[in-house]
Motif scaffolding. Sequence first.
Motif, PDB file in Angstrom:
ATOM      1  N   ASN A   1       0.828  -1.204   0.000  1.00 31.95           N
ATOM      2  CA  ASN A   1       0.000   0.000   0.000  1.00 31.95           C
ATOM      3  C   ASN A   1       0.869   1.264   0.000  1.00 31.95           C
ATOM      4  N   LEU A   2       1.934   1.249   0.801  1.00 35.00           N
ATOM      5  CA  LEU A   2       2.830   2.405   0.856  1.00 35.00           C
ATOM      6  C   LEU A   2       3.582   2.587  -0.458  1.00 35.00           C
ATOM      7  N   TYR A   3       4.075   1.508  -1.031  1.00 38.42           N
ATOM      8  CA  TYR A   3       4.787   1.610  -2.306  1.00 38.42           C
ATOM      9  C   TYR A   3       3.875   2.182  -3.391  1.00 38.42           C
ATOM     10  N   ASN A   4       2.625   1.744  -3.427  1.00 37.95           N
ATOM     11  CA  ASN A   4       1.681   2.257  -4.420  1.00 37.95           C
ATOM     12  C   ASN A   4       1.381   3.741  -4.183  1.00 37.95           C
ATOM     13  N   THR A   5       1.284   4.120  -2.924  1.00 34.33           N
ATOM     14  CA  THR A   5       1.060   5.533  -2.591  1.00 34.33           C
ATOM     15  C   THR A   5       2.235   6.383  -3.053  1.00 34.33           C
ATOM     16  N   LEU A   6       3.447   5.903  -2.815  1.00 35.55           N
ATOM     17  CA  LEU A   6       4.647   6.634  -3.219  1.00 35.55           C
ATOM     18  C   LEU A   6       4.747   6.731  -4.739  1.00 35.55           C
ATOM     19  N   ALA A   7       4.385   5.663  -5.437  1.00 37.03           N
ATOM     20  CA  ALA A   7       4.434   5.680  -6.895  1.00 37.03           C
ATOM     21  C   ALA A   7       3.442   6.692  -7.462  1.00 37.03           C
ATOM     22  N   ALA A   8       2.295   6.838  -6.790  1.00 35.67           N
ATOM     23  CA  ALA A   8       1.264   7.764  -7.254  1.00 35.67           C
ATOM     24  C   ALA A   8       1.571   9.205  -6.879  1.00 35.67           C
ATOM     25  N   LYS A   9       2.289   9.393  -5.751  1.00 34.88           N
ATOM     26  CA  LYS A   9       2.622  10.744  -5.288  1.00 34.88           C
ATOM     27  C   LYS A   9       4.121  10.821  -5.010  1.00 34.88           C
ATOM     28  N   PRO A  10       4.915  10.856  -6.069  1.00 32.83           N
ATOM     29  CA  PRO A  10       6.372  10.839  -5.908  1.00 32.83           C
ATOM     30  C   PRO A  10       6.924  12.180  -5.425  1.00 32.83           C
ATOM     31  N   SER A  11       8.210  12.209  -5.169  1.00 32.53           N
ATOM     32  CA  SER A  11       8.902  13.433  -4.766  1.00 32.53           C
ATOM     33  C   SER A  11      10.313  13.378  -5.329  1.00 32.53           C
ATOM     34  N   GLU A  12      11.079  14.425  -5.088  1.00 38.36           N
ATOM     35  CA  GLU A  12      12.462  14.439  -5.566  1.00 38.36           C
ATOM     36  C   GLU A  12      13.276  13.331  -4.898  1.00 38.36           C
ATOM     37  N   THR A  13      12.972  13.067  -3.648  1.00 36.93           N
ATOM     38  CA  THR A  13      13.732  12.054  -2.905  1.00 36.93           C
ATOM     39  C   THR A  13      13.292  10.638  -3.232  1.00 36.93           C
ATOM     40  N   VAL A  14      12.034  10.465  -3.591  1.00 36.40           N
ATOM     41  CA  VAL A  14      11.513   9.137  -3.922  1.00 36.40           C
ATOM     42  C   VAL A  14      10.703   9.232  -5.215  1.00 36.40           C
ATOM     43  N   PRO A  15      11.377   9.141  -6.366  1.00 34.30           N
ATOM     44  CA  PRO A  15      10.657   9.156  -7.644  1.00 34.30           C
ATOM     45  C   PRO A  15       9.779   7.916  -7.789  1.00 34.30           C
ATOM     46  N   THR A  16       8.862   7.985  -8.720  1.00 32.74           N
ATOM     47  CA  THR A  16       7.963   6.852  -8.966  1.00 32.74           C
ATOM     48  C   THR A  16       8.742   5.572  -9.229  1.00 32.74           C
ATOM     49  N   ALA A  17       9.806   5.672 -10.016  1.00 31.02           N
ATOM     50  CA  ALA A  17      10.583   4.480 -10.387  1.00 31.02           C
ATOM     51  C   ALA A  17      11.174   3.776  -9.176  1.00 31.02           C
TER      52      ALA A  17
END
Length: 203
Positions: free
Chosen positions: A140-156
């Motif tokens: 769930n967290l990985y999917n959230t991060l992929a949908a709302k990325p940032s400079e520190t954690v890009p979607t990839a």
Amino acid sequence: MRWAIFTAVILVAGAGTLFYWSWSSSKADNALGAALDTYNMPLAQPGAPAASGVYTTTVDRAKAANQQFIAVARQYGWMSAGSKAHYFAGVTYQELGNNTSAEAELKTAAGSWNRNLGNLAKLALAGLYHQMNRDAEAINLYNTLAAKPSETVPTAVAQLDLADLYAEQGKVEPARKLWAAVKDADKDGMAGAIAAQKLGVKQ
């Protein structure tokens, strides 16, 4: 005259608040910097004589740094340095095997108004959940991060970690779909190269 006095009082109070904030922010940054220095301190060479402030194992170093991070988080939790201290406290707790405290600290950092910091904390939290066999929460967290990325954690980055989790679960097809998506989206980047390697495809 009354308005003039009132305005003067407001200006003095504002200046005092600004000075206090600046002073506290400087102290918080210095304290966090000292904790990071401890965390990044080189370990003693094997066979070298004991020396003050030098750590022989990563565990000893993590313990010392963790205590400093916790102190900064407690004293300056309402400031940027305090939020960062919560993140590093969580990371060091995880290194020390204290998963309960690690989760609590990372959750606090994940709620930061700073998305770059918050996403870093969520990424670390997802890794912790996977380590604790709580894969549904990690996914769930990985999917959230992929949908709302940032400079520190890009979607990839989130997709690569999620793909690795799927691969460890034996879910080959979902993993391959993610690797393929990353490879296509980042043809000339590091993430794309990693995904291509996972797929066994030359860039």
